[in-house]
Design a protein around this motif. Structure first.
Motif, short mmCIF file in Angstrom:
data_model
loop_
_atom_site.label_atom_id
_atom_site.label_comp_id
_atom_site.label_asym_id
_atom_site.label_seq_id
_atom_site.Cartn_x
_atom_site.Cartn_y
_atom_site.Cartn_z
N ASN A 172 0.83 -1.21 0.00
CA ASN A 172 0.00 0.00 0.00
C ASN A 172 0.86 1.25 0.00
OD1 ASN A 172 -2.53 -1.27 -0.01
ND2 ASN A 172 -2.50 -1.56 2.20
N ASN A 173 1.94 1.22 0.78
CA ASN A 173 2.83 2.37 0.83
C ASN A 173 3.46 2.64 -0.54
OD1 ASN A 173 5.86 3.41 1.29
ND2 ASN A 173 4.60 4.13 2.99
N THR A 174 3.86 1.57 -1.21
CA THR A 174 4.48 1.72 -2.54
C THR A 174 3.49 2.28 -3.55
OG1 THR A 174 5.84 -0.22 -2.02
CG2 THR A 174 5.79 0.50 -4.31
N ILE A 175 2.26 1.77 -3.51
CA ILE A 175 1.23 2.21 -4.45
C ILE A 175 0.81 3.65 -4.16
CG2 ILE A 175 -1.13 1.81 -5.23
CD1 ILE A 175 -0.65 -1.18 -4.72
N ASN A 176 0.54 3.94 -2.88
CA ASN A 176 0.04 5.27 -2.50
C ASN A 176 1.05 6.36 -2.80
OD1 ASN A 176 -2.32 4.06 -1.60
ND2 ASN A 176 -1.68 3.98 0.53
N ASN A 177 2.34 6.03 -2.68
CA ASN A 177 3.38 7.03 -2.96
C ASN A 177 3.89 6.97 -4.40
OD1 ASN A 177 3.75 8.30 -0.26
ND2 ASN A 177 4.31 6.23 0.34
N SER A 178 3.27 6.07 -5.20
CA SER A 178 3.64 5.94 -6.63
C SER A 178 5.17 5.82 -6.80
CB SER A 178 3.11 7.13 -7.43
OG SER A 178 1.72 7.22 -7.32
N THR A 179 5.75 4.95 -6.01
CA THR A 179 7.20 4.78 -6.05
C THR A 179 7.61 3.94 -7.26
OG1 THR A 179 7.21 4.81 -3.63
CG2 THR A 179 9.20 4.00 -4.74
N ILE A 180 8.31 4.55 -8.19
CA ILE A 180 8.79 3.84 -9.38
C ILE A 180 10.07 3.08 -9.03
CG2 ILE A 180 9.56 4.05 -11.76
CD1 ILE A 180 6.63 4.76 -11.30
N ILE A 181 10.10 1.80 -9.35
CA ILE A 181 11.26 0.96 -9.03
C ILE A 181 11.96 0.61 -10.33
CG2 ILE A 181 12.02 -1.13 -7.86
CD1 ILE A 181 9.44 -1.03 -6.26
N GLU A 182 13.18 1.09 -10.47
CA GLU A 182 13.88 1.03 -11.76
C GLU A 182 14.98 -0.03 -11.81
OE1 GLU A 182 15.38 4.93 -12.32
OE2 GLU A 182 13.41 5.84 -12.66
N GLU A 183 15.42 -0.51 -10.67
CA GLU A 183 16.54 -1.43 -10.65
C GLU A 183 16.08 -2.87 -10.40
OE1 GLU A 183 19.64 -0.75 -11.38
OE2 GLU A 183 19.18 1.37 -11.69
N PRO A 184 16.60 -3.83 -11.16
CA PRO A 184 16.22 -5.24 -10.96
C PRO A 184 16.47 -5.72 -9.53
CG PRO A 184 17.42 -4.98 -13.02
CD PRO A 184 17.51 -3.67 -12.33
N GLU A 185 17.58 -5.29 -8.94
CA GLU A 185 17.89 -5.72 -7.56
C GLU A 185 16.84 -5.23 -6.58
OE1 GLU A 185 19.89 -4.16 -9.59
OE2 GLU A 185 21.44 -5.64 -10.09
#
Length: 781
Positions: free
Chosen positions: A443-456
């Motif tokens: 929920n935290n990731t979605i609500n803050n629209s955190t883009i994750i760019e690195e495979p690791e």
């Protein structure tokens, strides 16, 4: 004969009623004596007034009252003594204070003598007829004469109350006394008061221990007010507090060895003195906590201090000296306290960690190492605890709070995941609690629209929330899990895929491979939710990649492009197959068609044929419902018609396969209708592709007509459907469908298959009207 009198039975009072009776009797006596005292003062009979005042105080010599009732009686007596105090200060009596000071010392009993001595002594100081320091020293020594815990405690409280505004401070003359004289006086009174308070514990039998503890707690303010007096002295600055006041106070706290006294006095010490003082003496306070009795709740003491200093440092960062490392001092001392108290409750240990984490994130928000240290210390303690202790609701709440705080503060899962001790702490929880924390992360990731760019980072995140992604040993049976909640959870996990993004195509494809690896372990109940968006994101990826190649942003020759396309094809194909393997036939069929269009758009013709064959294979083997078959074929026909595939041989092979499947449908009406629709496969007029095969168009229409005509009771609607397909080609002015064929079909329908009340009759009538409106040459109506 005389009647015998019945013996009277004495009424037994309850303890509460007995206390009320004793209190009322004592109170009435105090009020009577107080009334006579006031009358004597009004008549200027001071000696008589002092006698009545002595009688008032004599009521405080009782041992019959509980501490609570004694307190109430003391307050009544205090009011009368204050009246006497005021009278003496106004000096209407005509006597010098030194005379009165000596007179009252001749009172018969020690308690009245000392109360009167304190009353007169306070006026003695206020009228400046004697140095305050001398009188205070005399009074504090005299009070040693009362050692009864309750009577001595209230006597010393009276001493503190009537002298509070007469203590020498920074503005006092040297002759009258200095701040140090006041400090000595208050600390001495505090020490003796605390000793008496502690001794109250031993007044009652062991069986009344709990009652006595409650009574002591009701009187704790009498002790704590001494520390308040110290804090109110203007002359007590940080240096004086550090070097004089605090050492003497903590010495008494430690030496009393009483958990109730130590608990309260540490709390009041933290409460009454300024935060700046605590900052300068932090080590001393925390080391004192380490020496307290085992029954003292040091967690509450330290937590309150941490919270206070954290708020102070947040508001006044410029007032915190650089050489005072608040977190380091707290962290090291807390670690030592926990080690020194092996029986400390886990919930208290966790509470300290929560306070430490709040402290470092408030005072040092950019220092992630501090937060990681707190989590690591907590995890190292928990692994050695029994599961029963860890799973207690109070402990679980604290652990979840520890894991939630970084999410709330950083608002970025990428920062949180860099805390190496974060994930191991989650693993200490039970299944349901791991799931709750995992959902908080999602929920935290979605609500803050955190883009994750690195495979690791993607791999780290999915490992952290693995409770939501795959089956685990301690999870309940699927039958016991709420289906709606489970679906909602999986949909949220699936939403994460849209936050996996990178401008580097190689990284992005690697991210999708990692996600596929994790989601693929989810079993049939999960992958139906998580793999679908992964397919769509992969198809969007190859479209964008092709666009960059075509626009020259990415330079690739044809062979390299085909090789990359093959890799993506394999990935997409295997992902869809995983859904087909769990019998999601309709879904996987649609996904193959979606992929088919995408790969056609990207010019990967050979892959188009493979995808179409896979879709047809699913249609043949797994789609059993005849209505679903009809809808699936309609989708297949429209998909094939939309393709820009340049290889006619491949296309015609797929079209033939489609007609073949249409001819195998269960109902002749469906066969006829779908085969007539298949005629569009041979007349494609799209901007990206032109393909016309008139013979195959007519052949499909004739086959459809033949199938429905051979039925014993063919439906009118199917004939009209075929007619409308023919009219489509007439409107296009093609030579695929001869006008005579259309005319004969109209005549056949009107003469052979029209029946009254047929539900398809309006359909036919509307079609006839349309034919008439178009004025087709050669079609007579």
């Amino acid at each position: 004969m005389m009647k015998k009198n019945k013996p009277t039975v004495a009424q037994t009072l309850s303890p509460e009623e007995e206390q009320a009776k004793f209190f009322e009797e004592a109170k009435n006596n105090v009020m009577i004596q107080g009334h006579h005292m006031k009358l004597s003062l009004d008549n200027s009979k001071l000696m008589d007034a002092l006698k009545y005042a002595s009688n008032i105080i004599n009521e405080l010599r009782t041992s019959l009252l509980s501490p609570k009732s004694y307190y109430a009686l003391y307050l009544v007596a205090f009011d009368y003594l204050q009246y006497l105090n005021t009278y003496l200060y106004e000096e209407k009596h005509g006597k010098k204070m030194i005379e009165l000071y000596e007179v009252v010392q001749h009172a018969g009993n020690v308690l009245p003598r000392l109360y009167l001595l304190i009353t007169v002594g306070s006026v003695y100081i206020k009228t400046k007829q004697a140095p305050a320091k001398d009188v205070l020293k005399d009074l504090i020594e005299m009070c040693r004469g009362v050692q009864h815990p309750t009577r001595g405690l209230f006597l010393r409280h009276y001493l503190s109350e009537v002298t509070k505004d007469k203590l020498p401070d920074i503005d006092s003359s040297v002759e009258n006394g200095t701040v140090m004289d006041s400090i000595d006086f208050i600390i001495q009174n505090f020490t003796e008061t605390n000793k008496l308070w502690v001794r109250m514990q031993h007044q009652a039998p062991t069986k009344d221990r709990e009652r006595r503890e409650n009574e002591r707690l009701e009187l704790r303010l009498l002790v704590g007010k001494n520390l308040s007096r110290l804090a109110q002295l203007d002359g007590v600055d940080q240096k004086t507090y550090s070097e004089v006041v605090l050492p003497k106070v903590v010495e008494q706290i430690i030496n009393c060895k009483d958990k109730i006294a130590q608990q309260y006095l540490m709390e009041i010490l933290i409460q009454v003195f300024p935060d700046e003082f605590h900052l300068a003496t932090l080590d001393t306070i925390l080391q004192t906590c380490a020496q307290l009795q085992s029954g003292v709740d040091v967690k509450t003491i330290i937590a309150s201090l941490i919270d206070r200093l954290a708020n102070f440092a947040t508001r006044n960062a410029d007032l915190v000296p650089d050489d005072i490392k608040i977190f380091d001092i707290f962290f090291n001392n807390v670690k030592e306290i926990i080690q020194a108290r092996p029986n400390m409750e886990l919930q208290d240990i966790l509470g300290l960690h929560v306070s430490l984490l709040n402290l470092t994130l408030k005072c040092y928000p950019t220092n992630k190492d501090n937060a990681n240290e707190v989590l690591g210390l907590c995890q190292s303690i928990i692994v050695n605890k029994a599961k029963e202790d860890i799973n207690k609701p109070t402990c679980v709440k604290q652990i979840i709070q520890l894991l939630q705080i970084p999410l709330d503060v950083f608002k970025n899962i990428l920062v949180v995941l860099k805390l190496s001790n974060y994930q191991p702490l989650i693993s200490c929880l039970s299944y349901n609690n791991r799931k709750k924390v995992s959902l908080d992360i999602v929920n935290n990731t979605i609500n803050n629209s955190t883009i994750i760019e690195e495979p690791e980072a993607v791999n780290n995140l999915l490992e952290t929330i693995q409770t939501l992604i795959k089956d685990e040993q301690d999870q309940p049976d699927m039958d016991d899990i709420d289906k709606e909640d489970f679906q909602e959870e999986q949909n949220k996990v699936a939403s994460l895929i849209h936050l996996f993004d990178s401008e580097d195509p190689e990284k992005l494809f690697k991210i999708y491979i990692i996600a596929r690896g994790h989601f693929g372990k989810g079993g049939p109940h999960r992958i139906r939710h998580t793999l679908v968006p992964l397919v769509f994101c992969s198809l969007r990826f190859i479209r964008n990649f092709k666009q960059q190649v075509d626009s020259g942003v990415i330079s690739l020759d044809e062979n390299k492009w085909i090789a990359i396309g093959s890799k993506i094809f394999t990935f997409v194909s295997e992902t869809i197959k995983a859904l087909a393997d769990i019998k999601l036939a309709d879904l996987s069929f649609r996904l193959y068609l979606q992929a088919l269009q995408t790969f056609d758009h990207c010019g990967l013709v050979s892959r188009v044929k493979e995808l179409a064959i896979k879709a047809l294979l699913i249609f043949q083997e797994d789609i059993a419902d005849f209505k679903a078959q009809v809808m699936a074929l309609q989708l297949l026909i429209s998909t094939l018609n939309s393709l820009s595939i340049p290889n006619e041989e491949i296309y015609e092979s797929l079209a033939a396969q489609t007609i073949k499947q249409a001819s195998r449908l269960l109902l002749p009406q469906d066969q006829a209708k779908l085969i007539s629709t298949c005629s569009h496969l041979f007349w494609v007029d799209n901007p990206s592709r032109q393909y016309q095969n008139p013979d195959s168009v007519l052949q499909a229409l004739k086959k459809a007509l033949s199938i429905i005509s051979n039925e014993s009771s063919p439906g009118l609607g199917t004939f009209v459907d075929i007619l409308n397909e023919c009219l489509f080609y007439c409107d296009k002015e093609t030579d695929a469908v001869p006008i005579q064929f259309v005319s004969d079909l109209v005549e056949l329908i009107r003469t052979t298959h029209v029946k009254e009340a047929d539900p398809a009759l309006p359909y036919l009538q509307n079609t006839i009207k349309y034919i008439q409106s178009q004025n087709y040459k050669g079609i007579s109506i």
